[in-house]
Motif scaffolding. Structure first.
Motif, short mmCIF file in Angstrom:
data_model
loop_
_atom_site.label_atom_id
_atom_site.label_comp_id
_atom_site.label_asym_id
_atom_site.label_seq_id
_atom_site.Cartn_x
_atom_site.Cartn_y
_atom_site.Cartn_z
N ALA A 18 0.84 -1.20 0.00
CA ALA A 18 0.00 0.00 0.00
C ALA A 18 0.88 1.25 0.00
O ALA A 18 0.61 2.21 -0.70
CB ALA A 18 -0.92 -0.01 1.22
N THR A 19 1.95 1.19 0.76
CA THR A 19 2.82 2.36 0.86
C THR A 19 3.48 2.64 -0.48
O THR A 19 3.58 3.78 -0.91
CB THR A 19 3.93 2.11 1.90
N VAL A 20 3.90 1.59 -1.14
CA VAL A 20 4.61 1.79 -2.40
C VAL A 20 3.66 2.36 -3.45
O VAL A 20 4.00 3.29 -4.17
CB VAL A 20 5.25 0.46 -2.90
N ILE A 21 2.43 1.85 -3.46
CA ILE A 21 1.47 2.37 -4.44
C ILE A 21 1.16 3.82 -4.15
O ILE A 21 1.16 4.67 -5.03
CB ILE A 21 0.18 1.51 -4.42
N ALA A 22 0.96 4.11 -2.86
CA ALA A 22 0.63 5.47 -2.49
C ALA A 22 1.85 6.38 -2.59
O ALA A 22 1.73 7.58 -2.71
CB ALA A 22 0.08 5.51 -1.06
N GLY A 23 3.02 5.78 -2.52
CA GLY A 23 4.25 6.58 -2.48
C GLY A 23 4.64 7.11 -3.84
O GLY A 23 3.82 7.19 -4.75
N SER A 24 5.90 7.43 -3.98
CA SER A 24 6.28 8.14 -5.19
C SER A 24 7.05 7.24 -6.16
O SER A 24 8.04 7.65 -6.73
CB SER A 24 7.12 9.34 -4.80
N GLY A 25 6.60 6.02 -6.29
CA GLY A 25 7.23 5.14 -7.27
C GLY A 25 8.63 4.74 -6.88
O GLY A 25 9.52 4.63 -7.71
N ILE A 26 8.83 4.53 -5.58
CA ILE A 26 10.16 4.21 -5.09
C ILE A 26 10.65 2.88 -5.66
O ILE A 26 11.79 2.77 -6.09
CB ILE A 26 10.15 4.18 -3.55
N ALA A 27 9.77 1.89 -5.72
CA ALA A 27 10.18 0.57 -6.19
C ALA A 27 10.63 0.63 -7.65
O ALA A 27 11.52 -0.08 -8.07
CB ALA A 27 9.04 -0.42 -6.04
N TYR A 28 10.04 1.55 -8.39
CA TYR A 28 10.32 1.69 -9.81
C TYR A 28 11.78 2.06 -10.05
O TYR A 28 12.39 1.68 -11.04
CB TYR A 28 9.39 2.77 -10.34
N ASN A 29 12.34 2.80 -9.09
CA ASN A 29 13.71 3.29 -9.26
C ASN A 29 14.75 2.19 -9.22
O ASN A 29 15.87 2.39 -9.64
CB ASN A 29 14.07 4.25 -8.14
N ALA A 30 14.38 1.08 -8.62
CA ALA A 30 15.41 0.17 -8.17
C ALA A 30 15.97 -0.78 -9.22
O ALA A 30 16.92 -1.48 -8.95
CB ALA A 30 14.87 -0.64 -6.99
N TYR A 31 15.40 -0.82 -10.41
CA TYR A 31 15.88 -1.86 -11.33
C TYR A 31 16.60 -1.29 -12.55
O TYR A 31 16.44 -0.15 -12.92
CB TYR A 31 14.72 -2.76 -11.75
N ALA A 32 17.37 -2.18 -13.16
CA ALA A 32 17.99 -1.91 -14.46
C ALA A 32 18.75 -0.60 -14.52
O ALA A 32 18.50 0.25 -15.35
CB ALA A 32 16.93 -1.94 -15.56
N ARG A 33 19.66 -0.42 -13.59
CA ARG A 33 20.45 0.79 -13.65
C ARG A 33 21.92 0.42 -13.89
O ARG A 33 22.39 -0.59 -13.42
CB ARG A 33 20.34 1.56 -12.34
N ASP A 34 22.60 1.28 -14.60
CA ASP A 34 24.04 1.11 -14.76
C ASP A 34 24.73 1.95 -13.69
O ASP A 34 24.16 2.92 -13.20
CB ASP A 34 24.47 1.58 -16.15
#
Lengths: 190, 311
Positions: free
Chosen positions: B93-109
């Protein structure tokens, strides 16, 4: 944080970030043991100033207060070498250091903050983590951990106090660059 | 403060009381009038409260930076099934309500430098990043390309028609084509616009030759007098420019490049003020200047560092 007054916000932004510099200055004059006490007294004077907005350079202002308080204390003490006192009185303590952030190195470092949280007692760490890192409201934490909201509050308060104190200790370690002058101070006037 | 000196420490307890008030205010259970009365009762209470509020605020930066850091959730010894399910639901619930924090975490160089090292990486066509000593940056290309500055200092060069978003623990900057210098300072980020312009939250606009400081998501321009772009970018020429700063400051700067730090062994030395241009690649030159100008002696310490003392 609506419970902060304007003066508190100003204090947090302009004064507190330079804590390590104040402690180093205080430790230089009074020794490590009294440094924290001296800094707290200086803070109290600053936060008791009604026209705080008129303070153009808060960092230098606090350093000057620390210096003056140290002088007051040394004058009261009878264990001070007179030459030390004399040299202090004429010291040029102007402090225009443009980069206080560098001197306050170590404070608010994120990685360090994480370590401090992880070093808390387990349940306390868990609650702080949920509240501050995952951003869960206290009611949701209470629900998730099956504990009362007031217990959540107690864990948060405990964690917050422990981390605030731990950060002071870390700043005190930064002062090791400038070891205290306790040895010269302990010589009695004869 | 541990130790056996018996100075009374009322502020130690005050910290706990202040933390109690803050937690109560946070959960909404506090009586505002009682809180104000407590805070007004003694200025030391107000100091203690401001100090814990400052810790509280600094912890918020962790959340802002969460996508950028390896955050380990403290282990749960033996979680009940009910706990796991509820916790998972709350976090979701927090992640959905939050600011897309989980989205940041993948596929980065990622690119990083060790102490004393410098490196240039090409992120994308028309986007290059120079990393100063002891720095780390992540990126993900796209529209726009996102950069996360995790540690240290970088110069970012954006060719015409290139835009990028720079995320830092202090706040997010929208970079237009140009040249920028970003340096983390604790939980803040100082961004100098060498060429180009930036915007940030609250429609702040910072133009060429200006320096902005982002703290806790707020971006504020620094005064014109403080904005010395040549000095900010001097590291790219392997130099450190000093203009009457204290030795404390000079050492903090030069130590960024040295695995074995130079420290002050005599407190009186920290008041010395220095001017000049020094090579960041060669501390000997700096130590030589200290010796010839001020008679300061440099002695190797037991831990591989260097201690400065008066003769």
């Amino acid at each position: 944080m609506s419970w902060l007054r304007d003066i508190d916000r100003w204090f947090m932004v302009e004064v507190l970030p330079h804590a390590a510099a104040y402690r180093a200055r205080a430790a230089h004059f009074c020794g490590r043991d009294d440094a924290e006490d001296l800094v707290q007294e200086a803070y109290a004077r600053v936060l008791g100033t009604s026209d705080y907005r008129a303070i153009a350079a808060p960092r230098s202002f606090v350093l000057t207060i620390v210096h003056n308080l140290a002088l007051e204390r040394l004058r009261r003490a009878n264990v001070v070498r007179i030459d030390f006192l004399a040299s202090m009185g004429v010291l040029d303590i102007a402090d225009g250091a443009p980069d206080a952030f560098a001197i306050a190195a170590g404070r608010s470092d994120l990685q360090q903050m994480l370590q401090l949280i992880n070093a808390l007692p387990p349940q306390c760490a868990r609650v702080v983590h949920m509240r501050k890192i995952q951003g869960m409201p206290p009611a949701a934490i209470s629900e998730a951990l099956s504990i009362s909201v007031s217990t959540v509050e107690k864990h948060l308060a405990k964690g917050l106090a422990l981390i605030t104190k731990a950060r002071r200790d870390i700043e005190a370690k930064v002062e090791d660059f400038c070891p205290a002058t306790t040895t010269s101070l302990s010589q009695t006037l004869t | 403060m541990p130790g056996n000196h018996n100075i009374s420490k009322p502020d130690a307890d005050l910290t706990e009381v202040a933390a109690g008030w803050l937690a109560a205010l946070d959960s909404g259970s506090a009586d505002m009038e009682a809180f104000e009365a407590w805070r007004n009762s003694d200025v030391r209470s107000a100091v203690a409260f401001a100090e814990v509020a400052s810790t509280w605020r600094d912890m918020d930066s962790l959340r802002l930076a969460q996508g950028d850091m390896q955050v380990e959730t403290p282990a749960v010894e033996q979680p009940s099934r009910r706990y796991v399910i509820r916790a998972a639901a709350s976090i979701a619930a927090t992640v959905i309500a939050g600011s897309g924090i989980a989205y940041n975490a993948y596929a980065r160089d990622t690119a990083s430098t060790d102490m004393g090292e410098r490196r240039t990486v090409s992120v994308d066509d028309g986007l290059a990043v120079d990393l100063n000593t002891d720095s780390c940056i992540h990126w993900r290309t796209g529209q726009p390309t996102r950069l996360w500055l995790e540690r240290g200092e970088v110069a970012i060069r954006l060719a015409a028609a290139q835009k990028a978003e720079l995320r830092t623990p202090g706040g997010t900057f929208q970079l237009m084509p140009g040249i920028y210098n970003a340096r983390l300072r604790d939980a803040s980020c100082e961004l100098a616009v060498v060429k180009g312009s930036i915007s940030g939250a609250g429609a702040v606009h910072i133009g060429q030759g200006e320096i902005a400081l982002a703290t806790a998501g707020r971006i504020a321009p620094r005064s014109r007098e403080e904005a010395d772009i040549d000095r900010v970018t001097a590291w790219q020429r392997d130099t450190l420019v000093l203009n009457g700063e204290s030795l404390d400051y000079a050492l903090a700067e030069i130590n960024r490049y040295l695995p074995n730090k130079i420290v002050i062994g005599d407190p009186a030395l920290s008041r010395i003020r220095l001017g000049g241009t020094f090579a960041t690649t060669n501390p000997e030159e700096f130590l030589d200047a200290l010796r010839t100008s001020f008679g300061i002696r440099a002695t190797p310490s037991n831990h591989g560092g260097i201690i400065l003392t008066r003769p």
